[in-house]
Design a protein around this motif. Sequence first.
Motif, short mmCIF file in Angstrom:
data_model
loop_
_atom_site.label_atom_id
_atom_site.label_comp_id
_atom_site.label_asym_id
_atom_site.label_seq_id
_atom_site.Cartn_x
_atom_site.Cartn_y
_atom_site.Cartn_z
N PRO A 514 3.75 9.68 62.60
CA PRO A 514 5.01 9.25 62.53
C PRO A 514 6.03 10.16 62.10
CG PRO A 514 3.82 8.60 60.85
CD PRO A 514 2.68 9.11 61.41
N TYR A 515 7.58 10.07 62.57
CA TYR A 515 8.45 11.13 62.04
C TYR A 515 9.69 10.19 61.86
CZ TYR A 515 9.95 11.12 66.96
OH TYR A 515 10.66 10.98 68.15
N VAL A 516 10.90 10.98 61.34
CA VAL A 516 12.08 10.42 61.10
C VAL A 516 12.88 11.74 61.19
CG1 VAL A 516 11.99 10.42 58.53
CG2 VAL A 516 13.68 8.74 59.87
N SER A 517 14.14 11.57 61.92
CA SER A 517 14.94 12.86 61.89
C SER A 517 16.49 12.16 61.87
CB SER A 517 14.55 13.64 62.98
OG SER A 517 15.08 12.90 64.22
N TYR A 518 17.43 13.02 61.34
CA TYR A 518 18.75 12.95 61.56
C TYR A 518 19.47 14.25 62.07
CZ TYR A 518 23.67 11.79 60.28
OH TYR A 518 24.81 11.82 60.38
N SER A 519 20.08 14.10 63.18
CA SER A 519 20.73 15.47 63.45
C SER A 519 22.32 15.12 64.09
CB SER A 519 19.82 16.06 64.41
OG SER A 519 19.48 14.96 65.91
N THR A 520 22.94 16.10 64.26
CA THR A 520 24.60 16.11 64.45
C THR A 520 24.64 16.79 65.76
OG1 THR A 520 24.88 17.83 63.02
CG2 THR A 520 25.08 15.53 62.04
N SER A 521 25.82 16.73 66.33
CA SER A 521 26.27 17.39 67.34
C SER A 521 27.84 17.69 67.45
CB SER A 521 25.84 17.06 68.79
OG SER A 521 26.28 15.99 69.21
N PHE A 522 28.04 18.71 68.15
CA PHE A 522 29.74 18.83 68.55
C PHE A 522 29.92 19.15 69.88
CE2 PHE A 522 29.66 23.25 68.25
CZ PHE A 522 30.93 23.84 68.69
N GLN A 523 31.27 18.83 70.47
CA GLN A 523 31.60 19.41 71.88
C GLN A 523 33.18 19.56 71.66
OE1 GLN A 523 29.98 15.74 73.78
NE2 GLN A 523 29.86 17.26 75.53
N PRO A 524 33.71 20.88 71.88
CA PRO A 524 34.93 21.28 71.88
C PRO A 524 35.93 20.42 73.16
CG PRO A 524 33.60 23.15 71.98
CD PRO A 524 32.78 22.22 72.32
N GLN A 525 37.04 20.01 72.44
CA GLN A 525 37.84 19.54 73.51
C GLN A 525 39.14 20.28 73.75
OE1 GLN A 525 36.94 16.75 75.10
NE2 GLN A 525 35.20 16.64 74.16
N ALA A 526 39.62 20.41 74.98
CA ALA A 526 40.90 21.04 75.31
C ALA A 526 42.02 20.23 75.24
CB ALA A 526 40.69 21.78 76.70
N GLY A 527 43.28 21.04 74.90
CA GLY A 527 44.59 20.33 74.79
C GLY A 527 45.09 19.90 73.48
N THR A 528 46.16 19.10 73.56
CA THR A 528 46.80 18.87 72.25
C THR A 528 47.38 17.29 72.28
OG1 THR A 528 49.11 19.61 73.00
CG2 THR A 528 47.55 21.31 71.68
N ASP A 529 47.63 16.78 71.31
CA ASP A 529 48.31 15.30 71.35
C ASP A 529 49.83 15.72 71.39
OD1 ASP A 529 49.35 16.14 69.00
OD2 ASP A 529 47.72 14.84 67.72
#
Length: 579
Positions: A514-529
């Motif tokens: 058995p195992y448990v994990s927690y992980s994160t990610s990111f993706q850059p986004q172009a442009g401005t508001d």
Amino acid sequence: MQRVFDCRRTEVRRAVVMLFALAGSAHAQEQAAPAGQPVAGQLPEVTVRAAGSETGIGPVGGYVARRSVTATKTDTPLSETPQSISVITREQMEDRGVQTVSEAFAYSAGVVGDNVVESRYDKPVIRGFPARQYLDGLYINYYTSGYLMPRVDAYGLERVELLRGPSSVLYGANAPGGLINLVSKRPTAETLREVNVQYGSHNRKQASFDLSGAVDSNQTVLYRLTGLFRKSDTQTDHAKDDRIFIAPALTFRPSADTTFTLLTHYQRDKQGTAINFLPREGTVIPTVNGRRISSSFFTGEPGFNTFDREEYAIGYAFEHRFNDTFRVRQNVRYMHSDLTYTGVYAVGWNSAAQQQLRRGSLDAGGKLDTIGVDTQLQADFSTGPVRHKMLVGVDYQHGKFDDKQGLGTVGTPPLGLIDPWNPVYGARINPIASYTNVEQTQRQLGVYFQDQMKLTERLTFVAGGRKDWASSDTTSTRIGTANNARAVTTTPIDQDDFTYRLGLLYQAPYGITPYVSYSTSFQPQAGTDLRGSPFKPTTGKQTELGVKFQPPGSNSFITAAVYDLRQQDVLTPDPNRPP
């Protein structure tokens, strides 16, 4: 009928390979025997690999891999990896008659492939998100929104590995669903001689070969040469699937502690387009007249539709062990791809009578140049009762592409009609009024660390973190061919983020982990508001709870998992401010 034929084709290939093995054994025995003395019957030499000899990037005896480098960038047993991962081995691909990467992962949970029947792309979607593809740990599909995407032939691969869940901690910018890592065939010390000749439906003619072995008696220099040549029609009339693929590789082992492997490949595809964009009425359901369109119907123009892609790559994988504690690895690859793509396609029924289809035209293409470098330092040591496998690395990715797209009309209004039940080809392709040229440069620099800690013989804790700096410059130019009008838009990206993951697994008796994990990610986004502020990168996070089961003494491996996967800061159109 196609499935039965594929099975027979596999058996024919095996028979040819066995024939070559028998002939080679008899020839070697004849040379060793004294002149005039008859040669006694002898079975062909068989190489048996022990289960412990498997590596995370090498061949697997059978369908069940036990080790991988994709999830941790270290050679780690799957049973000690607190993340869901599947490995499709070379033997499984051969027995299933796999022709594309999409076909390779067709029976894997949590992943679907786009355009599986069509020969242009592999576009996997893992856990609901489009997945990036890597070749030997380095990113390949930089421009996922256009037509210019490399596609590596499945025959040149030793393994196809699916890593599920956020993986930015080791690979940088990524969708939270997971990624695909393709592992190339590498030189072997054992002599390998394989030749395949195939003939199939739709006039498919294909020949391939896979040759490997040692250059010298000390096995200091190893080589491998893999190639495939195909000329084929498809189920769609006038749509080809021709390919040339060749992949030379060379390994240099000056000592037991140093390995340098040169990896190269060249691929040329000359194809039509089997994707016809046919309407729902006439395919999924009958038309209003109760008719269905044949799967062989071609909506394009035989003299105009083409998909001509060329790609080549050169790189290396280097590893040196300083002592029992430290070792360094570096993976490098340069890759080039260019594309010429023209076509005519259907855009829907002309009227409610559903008797003729409207058509449009497309002219697209471009060039892509990428380079990737990943350097890692691994340290294996102990602090008291805890055994560490620590990894520190830095990687850099640089990609530049130029992409052109233009849409036009066919024949006279309304848009080049064609009868799908009685097609007449030869319509005029009208000049395209305007093109969009996109030039983009992408850069990503990442520094990461990871520690795989063996707390006890059964309990393992994995922790890792990464800091990324991502930037890109995109220039989009709209060119009107009639009056040479130009509209230029420039969009920069300059974003950074920190991602991390934690994992804990327990190797219980009877092969249950058995195992448990927690992980994160990111993706850059172009442009401005609207206020001119840059958009935040899209981030993801996942909590996964799973169990792996490998019964002792059996050739099986089962993984089951439940997960909670979420994204934040996803770009969404403002309904109050339409574009």
